[in-house]
Design an enzyme around this catalytic site. Structure first.
Site, short mmCIF file in Angstrom:
data_model
loop_
_atom_site.label_atom_id
_atom_site.label_comp_id
_atom_site.label_asym_id
_atom_site.label_seq_id
_atom_site.Cartn_x
_atom_site.Cartn_y
_atom_site.Cartn_z
N ARG A 3 0.85 -1.19 0.00
CA ARG A 3 0.00 0.00 0.00
C ARG A 3 0.88 1.24 0.00
O ARG A 3 1.96 1.24 0.58
CB ARG A 3 -0.91 0.02 1.23
N HIS A 36 -10.97 -1.44 11.75
CA HIS A 36 -9.90 -2.33 11.30
C HIS A 36 -9.73 -3.44 12.34
O HIS A 36 -8.77 -3.44 13.10
CB HIS A 36 -8.62 -1.48 11.16
N CYS A 83 0.80 -7.15 13.26
CA CYS A 83 0.87 -7.54 14.68
C CYS A 83 0.13 -8.85 14.92
O CYS A 83 -0.22 -9.17 16.06
CB CYS A 83 0.29 -6.45 15.57
N GLY A 84 -0.19 -9.60 13.86
CA GLY A 84 -0.74 -10.94 14.04
C GLY A 84 -2.26 -11.01 14.13
O GLY A 84 -2.80 -11.88 14.82
N ASP A 133 -9.88 -8.95 9.40
CA ASP A 133 -9.32 -7.61 9.09
C ASP A 133 -10.30 -6.45 9.29
O ASP A 133 -9.86 -5.38 9.69
CB ASP A 133 -8.82 -7.61 7.63
N ARG A 163 2.45 -3.26 19.91
CA ARG A 163 3.73 -3.95 20.09
C ARG A 163 4.60 -3.05 20.95
O ARG A 163 5.17 -2.08 20.47
CB ARG A 163 4.33 -4.14 18.70
N ARG A 184 1.51 -12.30 -0.48
CA ARG A 184 0.15 -12.50 0.04
C ARG A 184 -0.50 -13.77 -0.49
O ARG A 184 -0.14 -14.27 -1.55
CB ARG A 184 -0.73 -11.32 -0.41
N ASN A 187 -3.49 -14.33 12.71
CA ASN A 187 -3.16 -15.43 13.63
C ASN A 187 -4.14 -15.49 14.80
O ASN A 187 -4.59 -16.57 15.19
CB ASN A 187 -1.74 -15.28 14.18
N TYR A 206 -1.12 -3.59 -7.05
CA TYR A 206 -0.98 -4.30 -5.78
C TYR A 206 -2.30 -4.31 -5.00
O TYR A 206 -2.96 -3.26 -4.87
CB TYR A 206 0.13 -3.67 -4.92
N SER A 259 -1.18 -3.03 11.52
CA SER A 259 -0.77 -4.01 10.51
C SER A 259 0.49 -4.73 11.02
O SER A 259 1.32 -4.12 11.69
CB SER A 259 -0.46 -3.32 9.19
N LYS A 315 -9.59 -1.86 1.85
CA LYS A 315 -9.25 -0.69 2.68
C LYS A 315 -9.99 0.57 2.20
O LYS A 315 -10.43 1.38 3.00
CB LYS A 315 -7.74 -0.45 2.65
C1 OXD Z 1 -3.03 -4.09 6.32
C2 OXD Z 1 -3.60 -5.21 5.56
O1 OXD Z 1 -2.00 -3.54 5.89
O2 OXD Z 1 -4.60 -5.77 6.05
O3 OXD Z 1 -3.57 -3.75 7.36
O4 OXD Z 1 -3.12 -5.50 4.46
MN MN Z 2 -5.42 -4.78 7.71
#
Ligand code: OXD
Ligand code: MN
Length: 594
Positions: free
Chosen positions: A69, A226, A250-251, A277, A401, A370, A254, A197, A248, A206
């Protein structure tokens, strides 16, 4: 394809501008998608992977100068600059349209214009919103088919005079000096040029679901955030839902797909993923906040995804997935990325399509490579994923973090304080990012790059939402990244984060006490269940109760330092920061100096 005069007039106007050779409407059928895949394979836009090992999977490579981005080239174009606020790039809408028209003019010459009608949210749900993206890229079409709900049904849902977000995208000549991602919130319009991209060109994500939607949400009384959404099922089969915002990288994916530790699994605990997301959040008829995931797939970061870190994400990518900028294994026509396993392919091409030697020390996959994978592939997808009403939220979690400042978890005193906690969210830069290590970056509610209007007004909207909701979710903050004196992560993270989620749910159910500190309620160490936890922090040092205690502390000196940083940040946003949040900051400082 439609009787809606607004849609037809807009497409005619855009076609006159970009001058395509022909126009193709995307109907959402598998037959059409298959023809497009075949066409994109013929032109080299995508490559078909091993269909036995990875059925329905393809590889795409972006241009080398177009891999992420572009926040510095992303604009919010409102009539008044103040409405975009100091944290967004701003351009006057008329000037921006004029500039962009020059870049778009005749950019589709000799090419096809694909018309993608798409829905953010379940088609027909009263919470969903519709958009149409025009693009010259089959890669965009194929990604949108995974990430959103696409096709003729969307046109039917828009109806003869319904509204839609107007998106125009052209790869044009990929000139990075003329790459722009611009939003006109007052016109429901997004224009993106000179990029291919994902985050810049999949306009539903986004651009629409966060920037335009946050603007709409403020006007219409709901929130676009977000945030991931997950459900925690207890052994009695009851499910409680949590939404969580992290900057973005930070997991989020996951956490959204977490598998509880064995000790909990044996008792019957489960985690269900509703989204990884984005969350659209509204007040429900019961006075609670309800969240839905407007997306239909995952656009996840590949490196680091493996059988241990996120087995559910890995399983999600085993079919009908598009990989972007990963390594191609030439021996068996499959894909690889750093952190997948310890066996990089010897005979392979890197993300640029060049012959790659894993021994060279160079990365094979781009760090921001990705996967675009359908949500239904996810083994832990929630059965509420397609519920048009979404799910009721028990808790909202913010995270960052921080090496020393924030404890593993704390709970805010109330909604207003929770809004303050979200507004001061921050992460410290790591060695992986370029620039200095340990620099604090403020990213309120993880929305800094995604809020489509003035950040101070956004904070006010959060405060207002708390007032209309009678049964507010409790607001927490987590930090999985506290380090010890040797710089090692003390908390194991990943699936073990479930232990913290359990405490959060217990707090929501009033089943556990906590310690009141100047920053909020912190767990008593004995209330975080460590049964079955085995983690080696560093050679010879197994995680123990003392380590848990060490990451639950609130160090006043760090917090007083942080207060200075927060003041500077609020001052940068300026007069629009609500008085309530300024008072929250003063109250925090007073509690810390008492
Ligand atoms: C971000 C994404 O950058 O979800 O937050 O790609
Ligand atoms: Mn995101």
């Amino acid at each position: 394809m439609t009787q809606n005069p607004k849609i037809n007039a807009w497409i005619k106007e855009m076609a006159e501008l970009v001058n395509p050779a022909n126009i193709v409407w995307i109907d959402g059928s598998e037959e059409q998608a298959e023809l497009l895949r075949a066409e994109a394979c013929r032109t080299g836009e995508i490559f078909k992977l091993n269909q036995e090992k990875l059925p329905g999977c393809y590889l795409h490579r972006t241009a080398v100068n177009d891999v992420a981005r572009v926040e510095n080239r992303t604009f919010i174009c409102t009539t008044k600059k103040e409405d975009a606020g100091p944290t967004n790039n701003w351009m006057d809408p008329q000037e921006c349209y004029a500039m962009m028209k020059k870049l778009f003019r005749n950019s589709y010459t000799g090419k096809t214009m694909y018309v993608i009608p798409y829905s953010m949210g379940v088609i027909g749900s009263e919470f969903s919103k519709y958009g149409i993206e025009l693009t010259d890229s089959i890669y965009v079409v194929l990604n949108m088919l995974i990430m959103t709900r696409v096709g003729t049904k969307v046109l039917e849902a828009i109806g003869p005079d319904g509204d839609f977000v107007k998106g125009l995208h052209a790869k044009a000549d990929m000139d990075e000096n003329n790459r722009y991602i611009v939003h006109f919130p007052e016109d429901n319009t997004i224009w993106s040029v000179n990029s291919g991209y994902g985050g810049n060109v999949l306009l539903g994500k986004k651009c629409f679901a966060l920037r335009i939607a946050s603007y709409l949400g403020r006007n219409e009384g709901w929130m676009a955030e977000h945030m991931l959404i997950l459900g925690i099922e207890n052994p009695q089969g009851e499910v409680k839902y949590i939404a969580a915002a992290f900057p973005s990288a930070c997991g989020k994916t996951n956490l959204a797909m977490l598998i509880p530790p064995e000790y909990y699994r044996k008792q019957g605990y489960k985690v269900w993923c509703v989204g990884d997301d984005i969350a659209w959040i509204r007040k429900g008829p019961d006075g609670r906040l309800w969240a839905m995931n407007p997306e239909n797939g995952f656009f996840g970061v590949a490196p680091g995804t493996n059988e241990k870190s996120n087995p559910n994400a890995l399983a999600t990518t085993r079919s009908n997935t598009i990989f972007t900028n990963v390594v191609l294994n030439l021996d068996d026509n499959t894909v690889w990325w750093e952190g997948l396993d310890k066996n990089p392919p010897k005979n392979a091409l890197n993300w640029k399509g060049e012959k790659w030697d894993p021994a060279s020390g160079e990365k094979g996959a781009h760090p921001n490579s990705r996967f675009t994978a359908p949500a239904i592939n996810c083994p832990c997808i929630s059965k509420e994923f397609n519920n048009p009403n979404g799910v009721p939220l028990s808790a909202i979690i913010f995270g960052g973090r921080r090496a020393k400042t924030a404890p593993l978890v704390y709970q805010s005193f109330n909604w207003e304080h929770g809004t303050f906690v979200g507004s001061i969210m921050a992460s410290e830069t790591t060695a992986a990012a370029t620039g200095a290590v340990g620099v604090v970056r403020r990213d309120p509610m993880a929305m800094l790059p995604f809020c489509g209007y003035n950040m101070g007004h956004y904070f006010q909207h959060w405060l207002n939402m708390g007032k209309v909701v009678t049964n507010q979710p409790k607001i927490f903050h987590v930090n999985w990244f506290r380090t010890n004196e040797n710089g090692k992560f003390v908390w194991p993270g990943f699936g073990e984060n479930f232990r913290v989620l359990e405490w959060i749910i217990k707090r929501c159910e009033d089943k556990v006490d906590a310690v009141e500190t100047p920053i909020g309620y912190v767990p008593k160490p004995e209330d975080i269940n460590l049964t079955g936890l085995e983690y080696e922090i560093e050679p010879g040092h197994m995680f123990a109760f003392e380590d848990l205690k060490s990451i639950l502390t609130v160090e006043k000196e760090y917090w007083l330092e942080d207060v200075k940083g927060i003041k500077e940040f609020y001052d940068m946003i300026g007069d629009t920061v609500p008085a309530e949040l300024r008072s929250q900051l003063a109250a925090l400082e007073a509690r810390l100096t008492k």
